[in-house]
Design an enzyme around this catalytic site. Structure first.
Site, mmCIF file in Angstrom:
data_model
loop_
_atom_site.group_PDB
_atom_site.id
_atom_site.type_symbol
_atom_site.label_atom_id
_atom_site.label_comp_id
_atom_site.label_asym_id
_atom_site.label_seq_id
_atom_site.Cartn_x
_atom_site.Cartn_y
_atom_site.Cartn_z
ATOM 1 N N LYS A 1 -13.775 -12.541 -36.160
ATOM 2 C CA LYS A 1 -15.091 -11.969 -36.474
ATOM 3 C C LYS A 1 -15.193 -10.600 -35.837
ATOM 4 O O LYS A 1 -14.465 -10.255 -34.893
ATOM 5 C CB LYS A 1 -16.223 -12.878 -35.990
ATOM 6 C CG LYS A 1 -16.271 -13.160 -34.478
ATOM 7 C CD LYS A 1 -16.911 -12.100 -33.610
ATOM 8 C CE LYS A 1 -16.983 -12.516 -32.137
ATOM 9 N NZ LYS A 1 -17.337 -11.398 -31.231
ATOM 10 N N ASP B 1 -20.594 -18.372 -29.511
ATOM 11 C CA ASP B 1 -20.113 -17.869 -30.801
ATOM 12 C C ASP B 1 -19.606 -18.975 -31.728
ATOM 13 O O ASP B 1 -19.329 -18.706 -32.903
ATOM 14 C CB ASP B 1 -18.978 -16.854 -30.596
ATOM 15 C CG ASP B 1 -19.467 -15.532 -30.032
ATOM 16 O OD1 ASP B 1 -20.697 -15.340 -29.942
ATOM 17 O OD2 ASP B 1 -18.627 -14.689 -29.685
#
Length: 282
Positions: A13, A138
């Site tokens: 990401k 996350d």
């Protein structure tokens, strides 16, 4: 190595922006960030065991077996679900540790989704994301698999659909400690909150950048080099830096110039993670 029953990606990401609004009484930081996935990442293989044991068959240098987020995720799901089955897990590691591109969190999320499928638990995304949050802030965005504007400590997610350019990601050979950056006395902690929509563009930045640049000259060097060709940004708390390009050819051209001295890769931005695209066809 035996052939795994299931092979799934664990995508990287990027934090397209990261604003720190303040520090909470519990020591965590209130933040706003924009997550987007890359079509690039680690790869994990899974095979069910009947004896209930969880075995990561791949050594990860510097990370003890029982401390690996993959093993922690598998054991947490096993314990919470009461499942008596086990799992053999293999890891092909491409994402750097301490790079700010989500390697450990993504591996954990892929593990949760894979085991939910292979153990036939039937857990929904909300339940898996809630368990994922206990492993790391996350992890939920990887469980949900959609680009998102995140608030709170990163756990309040609003799906968004920013542009999907090609990115060149440079990987300085340093591992940045998130705790070290967030505890730095010079870290900006008073950025005013912004609205989710429109998707943040011009007024976005990474509040960790100045601290990381000061502590890690390798990161500052990568930002300066990439900044000669496009706007260079830091993802997460570093160490990776990235720049957007309108097409693969332009990203590849700059990559060829910079990766003579720096490690890096070119990848397409994606608002639906490649993990979820793979799961949809199972």
């Amino acid at each position: 190595m035996s052939t795994p029953q299931l092979v799934l990606p664990a995508p990287a990401k990027l934090n397209l922006m990261l604003h720190i609004l303040g520090r909470r009484p519990d020591g965590y930081h209130e933040l706003q960030t924009l997550f987007q996935f890359l079509d690039y990442g680690d790869e994990l293989g899974f095979s069910v065991r009947e004896d209930g044991e969880i075995h990561l068959q791949t050594d990860v240098p510097g990370v003890p077996h029982d401390s690996n987020l993959i093993v922690k995720a598998a054991r947490a799901l096993q314990q919470q679900s009461g499942c008596t089955l086990g799992m053999d897990i293999w890891l092909e590691k491409r994402l750097p540790m301490g790079g700010g591109i989500g390697g450990g969190s993504s591996d954990a999320a892929t593990t949760l989704l894979a085991l939910n499928h292979l153990w036939q638990l039937g857990w929904d995304e909300d339940r898996l994301a809630q368990l994922g949050l206990t492993l790391g802030a996350d992890v939920p965005v990887f469980v949900r698999g959609h680009a998102a504007f995140a608030e709170g400590v990163g756990e309040i997610l609003t799906p968004v659909d920013p542009e999907e350019p090609w990115y060149l990601v440079l990987v300085p050979q340093v591992s940045v400690s998130t705790a070290e950056i967030f505890s730095d006395p010079l870290l900006t902690r008073d950025t005013p909150p912004i609205k989710v929509r429109p998707v943040p563009k011009g007024n976005s930045r990474n509040d960790c950048k100045a601290v990381v640049e000061r502590r890690y000259p390798e990161v500052r060097n990568a930002l300066n080099l990439l900044g000669k060709f496009t706007e260079a940004k830091l993802t997460g708390t570093g160490s990776c830096v990235f720049g957007a390009f309108p097409n693969k050819a332009e990203a590849d051209k700059v990559s060829a110039l910079l990766t003579e001295t720096l490690t890096g890769f070119v990848a397409k931005g994606s608002n639906i993670s490649m993990l979820h695209r793979k799961l949809q066809i199972l």
